[in-house]
Design an enzyme around this catalytic site. Structure first.
Site, PDB file in Angstrom:
ATOM      1  N   ASP A 198       0.856  -1.186   0.000  1.00 46.74           N
ATOM      2  CA  ASP A 198       0.000   0.000   0.000  1.00 46.74           C
ATOM      3  C   ASP A 198       0.891   1.233   0.000  1.00 46.74           C
ATOM      4  OD1 ASP A 198      -2.365   1.786   0.478  1.00 46.74           O
ATOM      5  OD2 ASP A 198      -3.326  -0.134   0.893  1.00 46.74           O
ATOM      6  N   HIS A 269      -2.906   3.071  -4.614  1.00 45.41           N
ATOM      7  CA  HIS A 269      -2.297   2.606  -3.359  1.00 45.41           C
ATOM      8  C   HIS A 269      -0.849   2.159  -3.586  1.00 45.41           C
ATOM      9  CE1 HIS A 269      -5.785   2.909  -0.720  1.00 45.41           C
ATOM     10  NE2 HIS A 269      -6.529   2.356  -1.669  1.00 45.41           N
ATOM     11  N   GLU A 336      -9.813   2.529  -5.286  1.00 43.11           N
ATOM     12  CA  GLU A 336      -9.457   3.879  -4.872  1.00 43.11           C
ATOM     13  C   GLU A 336      -8.270   4.428  -5.661  1.00 43.11           C
ATOM     14  OE1 GLU A 336     -11.104   3.858  -0.273  1.00 43.11           O
ATOM     15  OE2 GLU A 336      -9.017   3.322  -0.612  1.00 43.11           O
ATOM     16  N   ASP A 429     -12.647  -3.178  11.455  1.00 46.61           N
ATOM     17  CA  ASP A 429     -12.051  -1.991  12.044  1.00 46.61           C
ATOM     18  C   ASP A 429     -13.112  -1.004  12.505  1.00 46.61           C
ATOM     19  OD1 ASP A 429     -12.121  -2.196   9.119  1.00 46.61           O
ATOM     20  OD2 ASP A 429     -11.643  -0.063   9.118  1.00 46.61           O
TER      21      ASP A 429
END
Length: 562
Positions: A198, A269, A336, A429
């Site tokens: 990432d 990423h 993303e 999370d």
């Protein structure tokens, strides 16, 4: 026999004058029937042998190393006089991952449809022995290790029962990954999706590109809390797995019938990779030589340049990845990916014109399609986050549906396989309760009951499309989880509820009896205690599990079903 169902807690006679409670099983089996309380139990002792038939050697090794260690019993191989034995066998007439566990007074027989089925049955056998069987050494000398007489017949609902573990944002040492594999096996989960790269770190050694870990595995500092927090941890953070570490993780998982699916992110990423090799970035619009491994969270604008050099670089990376991971699937991310740099880049715009694709979305699709074909030529399958639908879904690709159900529904209806992992439901999370006590609260409240009521297959899907939902997974992103104890707190006990959703044949969400699951969890908490898991207690976090003053980003209300 009397069928008491999966949450039985009646007493049975051990045959030695001792009364023992039948442990409640998690995840719930399809059927569990126990003999009357007056029946004699099977007692493991020094003379108990494991009679392991062909294909059951792994389960036998695991029983000796785990149950043998906890009980102090040798569980030696071979037949035993007087029938004092555990018989392990493969029965191809059973479902591939299914099993039948039959406990009599003189012998235990465990049949599985495959080696994996036998192994999952062995997990149930350990639960039936009680929480002490989950320890690494005996804690009660003279303890009677009794199995209640009865039969358990079981098989999983889904073939993909996964946990996504993000080791890129906060590195998880190898031994912690091995521990998570043990915990996954205890819950009958069979896919570890390992998020290895990432913006904030590159975690896998690539021999032909050593700077990926020399430079890309380390960042100077880390944001402490959510990205809107004003706190920083100025301790340099990093780490990576050598290729031998990866081989060890993969082999350890295979012994537990868990497949490790690697994720190498493209084209977004990717700042850690660009920091190591600046030529991978869009050099005509950004001074990529000035970039460092990112120290913040969120969506990063620095994405890969759409060049042949980038393709060759990642083909080299993936060649080494394929040598290390036998998984039929390779995850390439695809999520993303901001398009701003491509819009501003003359080189990217020229590439769009050269390829004749539909703008920047088409360029992203070109990346995905390239690696889909490259992997297919090598006998592997590409899987990516649901953004790979943008610009056209690559033929043969599978989809991890994270932004909700919608992407998975579209992919399944188009004939593509889907793993359902919607963030609104199974992102672990996200916080577990309202209030200020929850450490670094992120996202919607997702309680143990909320996870238990998660349904991976939307009712709107036709039977043909529903068959493309090959499974489900819970995702664990570690931006605000800097160590093992934080991961434990966020993941457990909710992973037990998720495991039951993935394994068991449950009724529709609204008809599930959560009180039954809660009763079985009373026994399961003791197992987690024995395993040393720092889970969130039902009454709320313990004082040392809180993080006062560290900002999160709670979202109020009920999460939408999208």
């Amino acid at each position: 026999m009397t069928d008491h169902g999966p949450d039985t807690d009646n007493d049975t006679d051990t045959g030695t004058g001792t009364r023992a409670a039948v442990p409640a099983l998690v995840p719930a089996p399809r059927r569990a029937a126990w003999a009357p309380a007056s029946g004699g139990a099977f007692v493991l002792g020094p003379r108990t042998r494991i009679d392991a038939g062909p294909g059951t050697e792994q389960a036998a090794r695991w029983l000796r190393s785990s149950v043998g260690a906890a009980t102090g019993l040798p569980l030696a191989p071979g037949d035993s006089e007087g029938g004092d034995r555990l018989v392990l066998a493969v029965d191809p007439h059973l479902p591939a991952e299914g099993y039948r566990l039959a406990v009599g007074e003189d012998a235990v027989r465990l049949d599985g449809g495959s080696a994996a089925g036998v192994f999952w049955g062995a997990q149930t056998l350990r639960q039936l022995l009680g929480a002490e069987a989950f320890r690494r050494a005996p804690v009660r000398p003279g303890h009677t290790w009794a199995l209640p007489p009865g039969t358990v017949e079981d098989a999983p609902r889904f073939g993909w029962r996964g946990l996504m573990l993000d080791v890129a944002r906060h590195f998880m040492p190898k031994d912690d990954v091995l521990r998570q594999l043990d915990l996954m096996a205890a819950h009958k989960l069979n896919v570890l999706h390992l998020h290895l790269t990432d913006d904030q770190g590159w975690r896998i050694e690539i021999l032909r590109h050593p700077r990926l870990t020399e430079v890309g595995a380390w960042r100077a500092r880390s944001k402490h809390g959510h990205r809107f927090s004003e706190l920083w941890d100025d301790t340099p953070h990093g780490g990576c797995y050598t290729q031998d570490d990866i081989r060890e993780i993969v082999a350890y998982a295979a012994e537990r019938h868990i497949t490790v699916v690697p994720e190498i992110d493209v084209p977004g990423h990717s700042q850690a990779a660009i920091a190591a090799y600046p030529e991978l970035g869009n050099t005509d619009v950004v001074d990529t030589a000035a970039l460092t491994v990112w120290d913040d969270w969120g969506i990063n604008p620095n994405v890969l340049a759409p060049t042949d050099r980038t393709l060759r670089f990642y083909e080299g990376v993936l060649e080494e990845v394929l040598d290390l991971f036998p998984s039929p699937f390779v995850h390439i991310g695809g999520d993303e990916c901001p398009k701003d740099q491509w819009r501003a880049s003359p080189a990217a715009q020229a590439r769009i014109a050269e390829l004749g694709v539909d703008g920047e979305d088409g360029l992203q699709s070109w990346f995905i399609r390239h690696f889909d074909g490259w992997l297919a030529e090598r006998g592997r399958r590409l899987i990516g986050w649901d953004e790979i639908l943008e610009g056209g879904l690559a033929p043969g690709a599978a989809v991890s549906s994270w932004r909700g159900y919608r992407g998975g529904v579209a992919a399944a209806e188009a004939g593509h396989d889907v793993v359902m992992c919607p963030e609104q439901q199974v992102y672990l999370d996200h916080r577990q309760a309202p209030g200020d006590d929850e450490p670094i609260p992120i996202g919607y409240v997702r309680t143990l009951e909320d996870v238990y009521r998660f349904e991976p297959v939307p009712p709107s899907l036709s039977p043909e499309a529903a068959a493309h939902v090959i499974g489900t997974q819970a995702n664990v992103w570690t931006e605000v989880m800097q160590n093992r104890s934080r991961v434990d707190y966020q993941v457990y006990p909710r992973l037990a509820a998720f495991a039951e959703v993935a394994w068991s044949e449950l009724p529709p969400s609204r008809d599930r009896v959560f009180a039954d699951f809660e009763r079985r969890m009373e026994s399961h908490y003791a197992r987690l205690d024995a395993l040393g898991v720092g889970y969130r207690p039902p009454a709320g976090p313990r004082p040392w599990q809180r993080r006062p003053g560290v900002g999160g980003r709670p979202i109020e209300g009920t999460p939408p079903v999208v």
